[in-house]
Design a protein around this motif. Structure first.
Motif, PDB file in Angstrom:
ATOM      1  N   THR A   1       0.752  -1.194   0.198  1.00  0.00           N
ATOM      2  CA  THR A   1       0.022   0.087  -0.005  1.00  0.00           C
ATOM      3  C   THR A   1       0.844   1.206   0.285  1.00  0.00           C
ATOM      4  O   THR A   1       2.036   1.403   0.486  1.00  0.00           O
ATOM      5  N   ILE A   2       0.430   2.101  -0.622  1.00  0.00           N
ATOM      6  CA  ILE A   2       1.114   3.565  -0.677  1.00  0.00           C
ATOM      7  C   ILE A   2       0.328   4.737  -0.065  1.00  0.00           C
ATOM      8  O   ILE A   2      -0.907   4.715  -0.219  1.00  0.00           O
ATOM      9  N   PRO A   3       0.589   5.188   0.989  1.00  0.00           N
ATOM     10  CA  PRO A   3      -0.009   6.319   1.661  1.00  0.00           C
ATOM     11  C   PRO A   3      -0.456   7.374   0.777  1.00  0.00           C
ATOM     12  O   PRO A   3       0.314   7.998  -0.314  1.00  0.00           O
ATOM     13  N   LEU A   4      -1.606   7.867   1.182  1.00  0.00           N
ATOM     14  CA  LEU A   4      -2.105   9.109   0.278  1.00  0.00           C
ATOM     15  C   LEU A   4      -1.355  10.279   0.478  1.00  0.00           C
ATOM     16  O   LEU A   4      -0.935  10.661   1.782  1.00  0.00           O
TER      17      LEU A   4
ATOM     18  N   ASP B   1     -10.528  15.435   0.206  1.00  0.00           N
ATOM     19  CA  ASP B   1     -11.816  14.855   0.408  1.00  0.00           C
ATOM     20  C   ASP B   1     -12.004  13.635  -0.689  1.00  0.00           C
ATOM     21  O   ASP B   1     -12.373  12.695  -0.525  1.00  0.00           O
ATOM     22  N   VAL B   2     -11.445  14.003  -2.059  1.00  0.00           N
ATOM     23  CA  VAL B   2     -11.503  13.152  -2.995  1.00  0.00           C
ATOM     24  C   VAL B   2     -10.027  13.000  -3.634  1.00  0.00           C
ATOM     25  O   VAL B   2      -9.362  13.897  -3.977  1.00  0.00           O
ATOM     26  N   PHE B   3      -9.790  11.592  -4.125  1.00  0.00           N
ATOM     27  CA  PHE B   3      -8.368  11.425  -4.686  1.00  0.00           C
ATOM     28  C   PHE B   3      -8.818  10.749  -6.224  1.00  0.00           C
ATOM     29  O   PHE B   3      -9.749   9.691  -6.036  1.00  0.00           O
ATOM     30  N   VAL B   4      -8.049  11.292  -7.147  1.00  0.00           N
ATOM     31  CA  VAL B   4      -8.004  10.779  -8.355  1.00  0.00           C
ATOM     32  C   VAL B   4      -6.545  10.471  -8.696  1.00  0.00           C
ATOM     33  O   VAL B   4      -5.879  11.429  -8.400  1.00  0.00           O
ATOM     34  N   ILE B   5      -6.118   9.257  -9.048  1.00  0.00           N
ATOM     35  CA  ILE B   5      -4.837   8.988  -9.721  1.00  0.00           C
ATOM     36  C   ILE B   5      -4.779   8.786 -11.067  1.00  0.00           C
ATOM     37  O   ILE B   5      -5.596   8.458 -11.667  1.00  0.00           O
ATOM     38  N   HIS B   6      -3.623   9.011 -11.756  1.00  0.00           N
ATOM     39  CA  HIS B   6      -3.125   9.027 -12.874  1.00  0.00           C
ATOM     40  C   HIS B   6      -1.618   8.708 -13.090  1.00  0.00           C
ATOM     41  O   HIS B   6      -0.998   8.438 -12.068  1.00  0.00           O
ATOM     42  N   GLN B   7      -1.261   8.572 -14.495  1.00  0.00           N
ATOM     43  CA  GLN B   7       0.280   8.699 -14.548  1.00  0.00           C
ATOM     44  C   GLN B   7       0.510   9.715 -15.429  1.00  0.00           C
ATOM     45  O   GLN B   7       0.045  10.055 -16.489  1.00  0.00           O
ATOM     46  N   ALA B   8       2.079  10.116 -15.261  1.00  0.00           N
ATOM     47  CA  ALA B   8       2.439  11.236 -15.990  1.00  0.00           C
ATOM     48  C   ALA B   8       4.120  11.079 -16.138  1.00  0.00           C
ATOM     49  O   ALA B   8       4.493  10.851 -15.221  1.00  0.00           O
ATOM     50  N   GLN B   9       4.714  10.647 -17.305  1.00  0.00           N
ATOM     51  CA  GLN B   9       5.806  10.694 -17.731  1.00  0.00           C
ATOM     52  C   GLN B   9       6.622   9.418 -16.784  1.00  0.00           C
ATOM     53  O   GLN B   9       7.811   9.555 -16.209  1.00  0.00           O
ATOM     54  N   GLY B  10       5.986   8.303 -16.682  1.00  0.00           N
ATOM     55  CA  GLY B  10       6.362   7.115 -15.708  1.00  0.00           C
ATOM     56  C   GLY B  10       6.374   7.447 -14.393  1.00  0.00           C
ATOM     57  O   GLY B  10       6.681   6.682 -13.648  1.00  0.00           O
ATOM     58  N   HIS B  11       5.284   8.176 -13.670  1.00  0.00           N
ATOM     59  CA  HIS B  11       5.255   8.589 -12.486  1.00  0.00           C
ATOM     60  C   HIS B  11       3.782   8.640 -12.055  1.00  0.00           C
ATOM     61  O   HIS B  11       3.111   8.669 -12.867  1.00  0.00           O
ATOM     62  N   LEU B  12       3.510   8.059 -10.794  1.00  0.00           N
ATOM     63  CA  LEU B  12       2.129   8.041 -10.393  1.00  0.00           C
ATOM     64  C   LEU B  12       1.778   9.460  -9.924  1.00  0.00           C
ATOM     65  O   LEU B  12       2.642  10.208  -9.107  1.00  0.00           O
ATOM     66  N   CYS B  13       0.777   9.919 -10.085  1.00  0.00           N
ATOM     67  CA  CYS B  13       0.217  11.318  -9.912  1.00  0.00           C
ATOM     68  C   CYS B  13      -1.055  11.284  -9.359  1.00  0.00           C
ATOM     69  O   CYS B  13      -1.760  10.238  -9.613  1.00  0.00           O
TER      70      CYS B  13
ATOM     71  N   VAL C   1      -1.904  19.150  -6.989  1.00  0.00           N
ATOM     72  CA  VAL C   1      -1.429  18.161  -7.713  1.00  0.00           C
ATOM     73  C   VAL C   1      -0.165  17.317  -7.301  1.00  0.00           C
ATOM     74  O   VAL C   1       0.646  18.278  -6.940  1.00  0.00           O
ATOM     75  N   TRP C   2      -0.040  16.085  -7.153  1.00  0.00           N
ATOM     76  CA  TRP C   2       0.992  15.595  -6.238  1.00  0.00           C
ATOM     77  C   TRP C   2       1.717  14.366  -7.216  1.00  0.00           C
ATOM     78  O   TRP C   2       1.114  13.906  -8.150  1.00  0.00           O
ATOM     79  N   ILE C   3       3.064  14.312  -7.303  1.00  0.00           N
ATOM     80  CA  ILE C   3       3.753  13.338  -7.987  1.00  0.00           C
ATOM     81  C   ILE C   3       4.629  12.364  -6.880  1.00  0.00           C
ATOM     82  O   ILE C   3       5.254  13.035  -5.962  1.00  0.00           O
ATOM     83  N   LEU C   4       4.255  11.178  -7.263  1.00  0.00           N
ATOM     84  CA  LEU C   4       5.207  10.107  -6.399  1.00  0.00           C
ATOM     85  C   LEU C   4       6.570  10.253  -6.962  1.00  0.00           C
ATOM     86  O   LEU C   4       7.008   9.452  -7.942  1.00  0.00           O
ATOM     87  N   GLU C   5       7.406  10.862  -6.441  1.00  0.00           N
ATOM     88  CA  GLU C   5       8.774  11.076  -7.059  1.00  0.00           C
ATOM     89  C   GLU C   5       9.752   9.832  -6.723  1.00  0.00           C
ATOM     90  O   GLU C   5      10.563   9.495  -7.398  1.00  0.00           O
ATOM     91  N   ASP C   6       9.459   9.399  -5.656  1.00  0.00           N
ATOM     92  CA  ASP C   6      10.315   8.181  -5.099  1.00  0.00           C
ATOM     93  C   ASP C   6       9.411   7.150  -4.939  1.00  0.00           C
ATOM     94  O   ASP C   6       8.974   7.002  -3.732  1.00  0.00           O
ATOM     95  N   TYR C   7       9.383   6.152  -5.543  1.00  0.00           N
ATOM     96  CA  TYR C   7       8.390   5.079  -5.521  1.00  0.00           C
ATOM     97  C   TYR C   7       8.709   4.133  -4.303  1.00  0.00           C
ATOM     98  O   TYR C   7       7.832   3.463  -3.719  1.00  0.00           O
ATOM     99  N   ASP C   8      10.034   4.035  -3.894  1.00  0.00           N
ATOM    100  CA  ASP C   8      10.637   3.045  -2.916  1.00  0.00           C
ATOM    101  C   ASP C   8      10.187   3.463  -1.434  1.00  0.00           C
ATOM    102  O   ASP C   8       9.995   2.989  -0.431  1.00  0.00           O
ATOM    103  N   THR C   9      10.219   5.229  -1.471  1.00  0.00           N
ATOM    104  CA  THR C   9      10.127   5.745   0.019  1.00  0.00           C
ATOM    105  C   THR C   9       8.546   6.135  -0.028  1.00  0.00           C
ATOM    106  O   THR C   9       8.445   6.951   1.080  1.00  0.00           O
TER     107      THR C   9
END
Length: 311
Positions: A244-247, A253-265, A278-286
């Motif tokens: 699991t990945i923390p939000l 209140d509402v979260f929508v996920i997508h991908q951009a340039q190989g990153h989860l956003c 708008v958030w980007i998961l910069e480091d997938y491992d941490t």
């Protein structure tokens, strides 16, 4: 003489990558889709980010469904081409799918669509079909292994997983839920084997996958990511890795996920309905999320408040 009696020479093998790109860029999108099936090297070539910039007829757009009681049929499918170039060459009626009186698009992934096909005679509840609307290629999936009571329901979540840069095969994942709507397992269909596999959930017992307009899942790096009320549930296509990945923002209140340039956003609708972050998961491992931007709904939509996915 060796060529005459040996293996037949493949003419495509003598083409350089640069020449292939120059040829492909002059073809209609349907031919480009078919050329992805020539070999793995051509598929990677066409999917390459830099090469895709040179393909002016690459198809981009979205499907939607409209209902009008003053026409026949009342319900109709539509496709909007957002590239602004050429005829889309897409047939949104899905007339090429056999044994389907009603088609609902459930998910899309890298050019393929997952559809739920129903028959008017009511012989079976529905079938899953995966198709490429640009080439009219389709696969009707066999019935999954879950019990008949769940198969009668229309609310369970199914997702399409396909990445042509990794493999020419696709997967369909369906969440198996108990009476409390908690996920107890997944069923995964592989187009390579043509079979469903039932796997026990590796997530906490109270995991609930959102089945709503906001609940779009993302297939990225071989893993399916789905939003729960508390985090993002992640699983691979063999059911061996669960996490699991923390939000990124607990105040959202509402979260929508997508991908951009190989990153989860993630797009987060702040609780007061006046801002979108708008958030980007910069480091997938941490699990390190980076806030890229926060925008007021007034600037974005021209209204003070809104509900993401509804307004």
């Amino acid at each position: 003489m060796e060529n005459l009696y040996g293996r037949r020479r493949n003419p495509a093998a003598s083409l350089t990558y640069e020449l292939v790109v120059e040829i492909v860029r002059r073809l209609p999108i349907r031919s480009v889709c078919q050329f992805k099936c020539v070999c793995r090297s051509w598929r990677r070539l066409i999917a390459d980010h830099e090469h895709r910039k040179k393909l002016p007829q690459t198809l981009s757009g979205f499907f939607y469904r409209s209902v009008n009681v003053e026409r026949c049929p009342e319900s109709a499918h539509h496709f909007t081409n957002v590239t602004g170039k050429g005829v889309p060459l897409i047939y949104p009626s899905f007339s090429f799918l056999p044994r389907c009186d009603d088609v609902i698009v459930l998910d899309c992934c890298n050019g393929l669509l997952l559809c739920r096909c129903s028959q008017s005679d009511g012989a079976r509840p529905f079938h899953y079909a995966v198709c490429n609307p640009a080439t009219k290629e389709w696969v009707m999936l066999p019935d999954a292994n879950h019990d008949e009571n769940q198969a009668q329901g229309m609310g369970h979540v199914a997702c399409l997983c396909f990445d042509p840069a990794i493999s020419s095969h696709f997967h369909v994942l369906e969440y198996v839920e108990d009476e409390n709507e908690s996920v107890v397992g997944v069923e995964i269909y592989s187009s390579e084997t043509g079979l469903w596999s039932l796997l026990e959930s590796g997530w906490p017992d109270d995991t609930v996958i959102r089945n709503s307009v906001n609940g779009r899942s993302v297939f990225l790096n071989g893993f399916l990511h789905s939003v729960t009320p508390f985090d993002i549930a992640v699983v691979d296509m063999e059911g061996k890795k669960w996490r699991t990945i923390p939000l990124p923002d607990r105040d959202g209140d509402v979260f929508v996920i997508h991908q951009a340039q190989g990153h989860l956003c993630a797009f987060v609708d702040l609780a007061d309905g006046s801002k979108l972050s708008v958030w980007i998961l910069e480091d997938y491992d941490t699990d390190n999320w980076i806030l890229k931007r926060t925008v007021r709904s007034l600037d974005l939509f021209g209204i003070e408040e809104y509900q993401l996915g509804y307004d």
